[in-house]
Write a protein that holds these residues in place. Structure first.
Motif: not given
Length: 254
Positions: A57, A59, A85-87, A102, A104, A118, A120
């Protein structure tokens, strides 16, 4: 007399073949030694081949349109970036596939009807796309069907070339002190640029379950030396049980 001439001819051919084959054998030996040193540095061949999956995980930032949407075409024009983010990237190493999840969004004003999102998204990955990380790259180099090429030197690093069973040629640079992969490189098609060389750099190795893995990942095109991805890993997990938040792979092994 004819028998002697025939024997001399056979001896000459044998000597010629020996001269041709000797460098090839020496090249293979050097390649195998370098690859073995990398495997040993990463925990050993047996350990690497036993890993069934890997999840990381983190960013980062991604160059928008691979640098093709900069304010001008000047090589020194500042790039536009997309935030990541939140990858989570999950590698199913046993089956040669991965899933990139992710969030993005653009790091610049973007006039579009969908605005900034945002949500996912999930992107399935197979084949050579997985070789931008040292663990799947070294595992692929160790496969029985992989053909090892020559060892060269670039900027003080030994570079091992190998060709996968699928026909992809990869170059892997090795740090002379740690014997860990410093980068991998492969040629990929690009819709606008044609064939480009993508180099994936690995920095900040930390051991996870006895396997050193990099915290820093960065991709660069040979076109204008463009950085297309900057990524920072904040966690790794190896051999995660299926019931512990592993995504469901909805595509088949290539």
């Amino acid at each position: 007399m004819r028998a002697i001439s025939r024997e001399l001819a056979v001896a000459a051919i044998a000597a010629l073949l020996a001269g041709i084959c000797a460098p090839a054998f020496a090249q293979q030996e050097a390649s195998a030694r370098l690859l073995q040193s990398v495997a040993d540095a990463m925990g050993g061949k047996d350990r690497l081949q036993r890993i069934g999956n890997m999840v990381y995980t983190g960013f980062g930032q991604q160059a928008y349109q691979d640098g093709g949407s900069n304010v001008t075409g000047d090589v020194d024009a500042p790039p536009k970036w997309r935030a990541l983010a939140d990858v989570q990237r999950t590698f199913d190493l046993a089956n040669g596939r991965a899933l990139l999840q992710e969030r993005r969004s653009f790091m610049f004003p973007f006039a579009a009807p969908f605005g900034l999102s945002w949500d996912r998204i999930s992107t399935p990955q197979t084949g050579a796309t997985l070789l931008d990380h040292p663990l799947p790259a070294v595992r692929k180099a160790l496969e029985a069907g992989t053909k090892l090429g020559a060892v060269t030197v670039e900027n003080g690093l030994s570079v091992l070339a190998f060709t996968t069973m699928e026909g992809t040629t990869v170059w892997m640079a090795v740090d002379p002190v740690t014997h860990l992969p410093a980068w991998t490189r492969r040629i990929v098609p690009h819709a606008n640029l044609g064939d480009v060389a993508v180099t994936s750099y690995f920095t900040g190795y930390i051991p996870y379950d006895g396997v050193p893995l990099p915290l820093g990942l960065m991709n660069r095109y040979d076109w204008r030396n463009t950085v297309t991805l900057m990524f920072q890993v904040d966690s790794y997990r190896l051999d995660v049980p299926q019931d512990q938040d592993l995504p469901v792979f909805r595509f088949k092994r290539p």
